[in-house]
Write a protein that holds these residues in place. Structure first.
Motif, mmCIF file in Angstrom:
data_model
loop_
_atom_site.group_PDB
_atom_site.id
_atom_site.type_symbol
_atom_site.label_atom_id
_atom_site.label_comp_id
_atom_site.label_asym_id
_atom_site.label_seq_id
_atom_site.Cartn_x
_atom_site.Cartn_y
_atom_site.Cartn_z
ATOM 1 N N GLY A 51 0.784 -1.227 0.000
ATOM 2 C CA GLY A 51 0.000 0.000 0.000
ATOM 3 C C GLY A 51 0.817 1.279 0.000
ATOM 4 N N VAL A 52 1.863 1.337 0.803
ATOM 5 C CA VAL A 52 2.642 2.573 0.913
ATOM 6 C C VAL A 52 3.329 2.933 -0.404
ATOM 7 C CG1 VAL A 52 4.585 3.691 2.084
ATOM 8 C CG2 VAL A 52 2.875 2.419 3.417
ATOM 9 N N PRO A 53 4.069 2.006 -1.040
ATOM 10 C CA PRO A 53 4.666 2.373 -2.328
ATOM 11 C C PRO A 53 3.632 2.629 -3.423
ATOM 12 C CG PRO A 53 5.148 0.075 -1.782
ATOM 13 C CD PRO A 53 4.542 0.687 -0.579
ATOM 14 N N ALA A 54 2.470 1.969 -3.337
ATOM 15 C CA ALA A 54 1.427 2.211 -4.337
ATOM 16 C C ALA A 54 0.967 3.665 -4.283
ATOM 17 C CB ALA A 54 0.252 1.266 -4.113
ATOM 18 N N VAL A 55 0.790 4.190 -3.070
ATOM 19 C CA VAL A 55 0.393 5.587 -2.911
ATOM 20 C C VAL A 55 1.515 6.509 -3.382
ATOM 21 C CG1 VAL A 55 -0.194 7.380 -1.226
ATOM 22 C CG2 VAL A 55 -1.224 5.098 -1.045
ATOM 23 N N ARG A 56 2.732 6.190 -3.001
ATOM 24 C CA ARG A 56 3.880 7.040 -3.337
ATOM 25 C C ARG A 56 4.104 7.114 -4.853
ATOM 26 N NH1 ARG A 56 7.580 4.564 -0.391
ATOM 27 N NH2 ARG A 56 8.269 3.254 -2.127
ATOM 28 N N PRO A 68 -16.445 -0.668 -5.034
ATOM 29 C CA PRO A 68 -16.847 0.740 -5.047
ATOM 30 C C PRO A 68 -17.429 1.216 -3.718
ATOM 31 C CG PRO A 68 -17.740 -0.456 -6.952
ATOM 32 C CD PRO A 68 -17.219 -1.469 -5.992
ATOM 33 N N SER A 69 -17.782 0.301 -2.824
ATOM 34 C CA SER A 69 -18.401 0.656 -1.554
ATOM 35 C C SER A 69 -17.360 0.805 -0.443
ATOM 36 C CB SER A 69 -19.421 -0.407 -1.145
ATOM 37 O OG SER A 69 -19.774 -0.266 0.216
ATOM 38 N N PHE A 70 -17.250 2.013 0.108
ATOM 39 C CA PHE A 70 -16.318 2.263 1.206
ATOM 40 C C PHE A 70 -16.668 1.403 2.422
ATOM 41 C CE2 PHE A 70 -15.049 4.648 5.018
ATOM 42 C CZ PHE A 70 -13.703 4.885 4.757
ATOM 43 N N LEU A 71 -17.950 1.350 2.787
ATOM 44 C CA LEU A 71 -18.318 0.599 3.995
ATOM 45 C C LEU A 71 -18.165 -0.900 3.806
ATOM 46 C CD1 LEU A 71 -21.326 2.607 5.465
ATOM 47 C CD2 LEU A 71 -19.070 2.249 6.493
ATOM 48 N N TRP A 72 -18.348 -1.400 2.588
ATOM 49 C CA TRP A 72 -18.091 -2.827 2.402
ATOM 50 C C TRP A 72 -16.598 -3.108 2.559
ATOM 51 C CZ3 TRP A 72 -15.993 -7.216 0.738
ATOM 52 C CH2 TRP A 72 -16.735 -8.388 0.924
ATOM 53 N N MET A 73 -15.769 -2.167 2.099
ATOM 54 C CA MET A 73 -14.328 -2.334 2.296
ATOM 55 C C MET A 73 -13.987 -2.300 3.773
ATOM 56 S SD MET A 73 -11.427 -2.710 0.562
ATOM 57 C CE MET A 73 -11.069 -3.941 1.820
ATOM 58 N N MET A 74 -14.665 -1.433 4.532
ATOM 59 C CA MET A 74 -14.425 -1.383 5.981
ATOM 60 C C MET A 74 -14.817 -2.697 6.650
ATOM 61 S SD MET A 74 -12.972 1.465 6.330
ATOM 62 C CE MET A 74 -12.398 1.176 4.647
ATOM 63 N N TYR A 75 -15.902 -3.279 6.185
ATOM 64 C CA TYR A 75 -16.324 -4.593 6.689
ATOM 65 C C TYR A 75 -15.248 -5.634 6.389
ATOM 66 C CZ TYR A 75 -18.702 -9.111 6.481
ATOM 67 O OH TYR A 75 -19.028 -10.438 6.608
ATOM 68 N N ARG A 76 -14.723 -5.594 5.192
ATOM 69 C CA ARG A 76 -13.747 -6.602 4.761
ATOM 70 C C ARG A 76 -12.412 -6.457 5.499
ATOM 71 N NH1 ARG A 76 -11.105 -10.160 4.104
ATOM 72 N NH2 ARG A 76 -10.540 -11.388 2.282
ATOM 73 N N CYS A 77 -11.975 -5.218 5.719
ATOM 74 C CA CYS A 77 -10.643 -5.011 6.307
ATOM 75 C C CYS A 77 -10.699 -4.649 7.788
ATOM 76 C CB CYS A 77 -9.870 -3.952 5.527
ATOM 77 S SG CYS A 77 -10.467 -2.259 5.742
ATOM 78 N N THR A 130 -3.416 -0.945 5.232
ATOM 79 C CA THR A 130 -3.380 0.254 4.398
ATOM 80 C C THR A 130 -4.567 0.221 3.441
ATOM 81 O OG1 THR A 130 -0.964 0.178 4.494
ATOM 82 C CG2 THR A 130 -1.941 1.673 2.881
ATOM 83 N N VAL A 131 -5.510 1.143 3.656
ATOM 84 C CA VAL A 131 -6.728 1.181 2.849
ATOM 85 C C VAL A 131 -6.527 2.185 1.712
ATOM 86 C CG1 VAL A 131 -9.225 1.470 2.847
ATOM 87 C CG2 VAL A 131 -8.057 0.687 4.930
ATOM 88 N N LEU A 132 -6.713 1.725 0.501
ATOM 89 C CA LEU A 132 -6.471 2.544 -0.682
ATOM 90 C C LEU A 132 -7.773 2.907 -1.387
ATOM 91 C CD1 LEU A 132 -3.507 0.554 -2.300
ATOM 92 C CD2 LEU A 132 -3.391 2.424 -0.614
ATOM 93 N N ALA A 133 -7.865 4.168 -1.800
ATOM 94 C CA ALA A 133 -8.903 4.604 -2.732
ATOM 95 C C ALA A 133 -8.217 4.691 -4.093
ATOM 96 C CB ALA A 133 -9.464 5.957 -2.320
ATOM 97 N N VAL A 134 -8.629 3.840 -5.005
ATOM 98 C CA VAL A 134 -7.996 3.765 -6.321
ATOM 99 C C VAL A 134 -8.958 4.351 -7.343
ATOM 100 C CG1 VAL A 134 -6.857 2.263 -7.998
ATOM 101 C CG2 VAL A 134 -6.845 1.656 -5.561
ATOM 102 N N VAL A 181 -6.506 6.178 2.300
ATOM 103 C CA VAL A 181 -7.656 6.638 3.084
ATOM 104 C C VAL A 181 -7.709 5.937 4.443
ATOM 105 C CG1 VAL A 181 -9.046 7.403 1.119
ATOM 106 C CG2 VAL A 181 -9.177 5.016 1.864
ATOM 107 N N THR A 182 -6.580 5.354 4.861
ATOM 108 C CA THR A 182 -6.527 4.721 6.177
ATOM 109 C C THR A 182 -6.855 5.708 7.299
ATOM 110 O OG1 THR A 182 -4.751 3.336 5.262
ATOM 111 C CG2 THR A 182 -5.176 3.173 7.629
ATOM 112 N N PRO A 183 -6.294 6.937 7.296
ATOM 113 C CA PRO A 183 -6.654 7.877 8.360
ATOM 114 C C PRO A 183 -8.160 8.171 8.399
ATOM 115 C CG PRO A 183 -4.670 8.619 7.233
ATOM 116 C CD PRO A 183 -5.224 7.480 6.427
ATOM 117 N N LEU A 184 -8.779 8.277 7.233
ATOM 118 C CA LEU A 184 -10.227 8.486 7.184
ATOM 119 C C LEU A 184 -10.960 7.302 7.786
ATOM 120 C CD1 LEU A 184 -12.727 10.095 6.230
ATOM 121 C CD2 LEU A 184 -12.513 8.885 4.030
ATOM 122 N N ALA A 185 -10.540 6.101 7.452
ATOM 123 C CA ALA A 185 -11.156 4.897 8.009
ATOM 124 C C ALA A 185 -11.064 4.903 9.528
ATOM 125 C CB ALA A 185 -10.487 3.651 7.436
#
Length: 198
Positions: free
Chosen positions: A28-33, A51-60, A70-74, A156-160
């Protein structure tokens, strides 16, 4: 499950759509960088985008599960996203969409993408009645995703973590205000008909 409940809800612009994934920091970190996935990211494995932020939150687990810290918005091109949908099949047999199980299995063997419609989640990550799209990319689709479709990658980890803290503190109104504004995606021209969606 009625067809009306199978709808893509997402953050999108005229040319892009935002999907979510979660990875260990070494991916995740190098992907963002770099704005692209590093060499350690395996193009020969199926990768699931949501596409669902909350489904991603459920998954991770709000970015707390091992290997998903590391949660990524791509942000990817809508052209690429819709190519994947047109070249996808359901990950499970649906008798209302396939002539028989053999016809579905033939589609699975040739399609580079898979679709699952899983229950959307609320702020407490409980299942809702309507469904959320999970799009699995393999082979040509995974390569195109990594090498052609990505416009930007954000952490978007800080947002999560901020939303999760508000949920734990039971300030659901404030948590809700921070959620990405996902609205129905314009899936015209029968884009989802072969997947049981609208």
């Amino acid at each position: 499950m009625s067809e009306e409940r199978r709808r893509i809800r997402a953050v999108y612009t005229a040319s892009t759509i935002t999907v979510y994934q979660a990875y260990a920091p070494e991916i995740g970190v190098p992907a963002v960088r770099e704005g692209r996935f590093p060499a350690a990211w395996k193009r020969d494995r199926m990768t699931w985008i949501k596409p669902s932020f909350l489904w991603m939150m459920y998954r991770c687990g709000w970015g707390t599960k091992a290997g998903q810290e590391t949660v990524l918005a791509v942000e990817i091109t809508r052209e690429g996203f819709e190519w994947a949908l047109r070249n996808s099949c359901l990950s499970h047999f649906a008798p209302e969409l396939y002539a028989d199980r053999e016809a579905w299995q033939a589609q699975v063997r040739q399609a580079p993408a898979r679709v699952q419609w899983d229950p959307e989640r609320d702020l407490d990550l409980r299942p809702l009645e309507h469904r959320s799209l999970q799009l699995g990319l393999s082979g040509e689709a995974a390569r195109r995703y990594a090498d052609e479709w990505i416009v930007s990658i954000s952490d978007v980890t800080p947002l999560a973590h901020e939303i999760h803290a508000l949920v734990k503190g039971r300030d659901l109104e404030a948590a809700s205000r921070l959620l990405p504004r996902e609205v129905p995606y314009p899936a015209g021209d029968g884009l989802l008909a072969h997947l049981g969606g609208v």
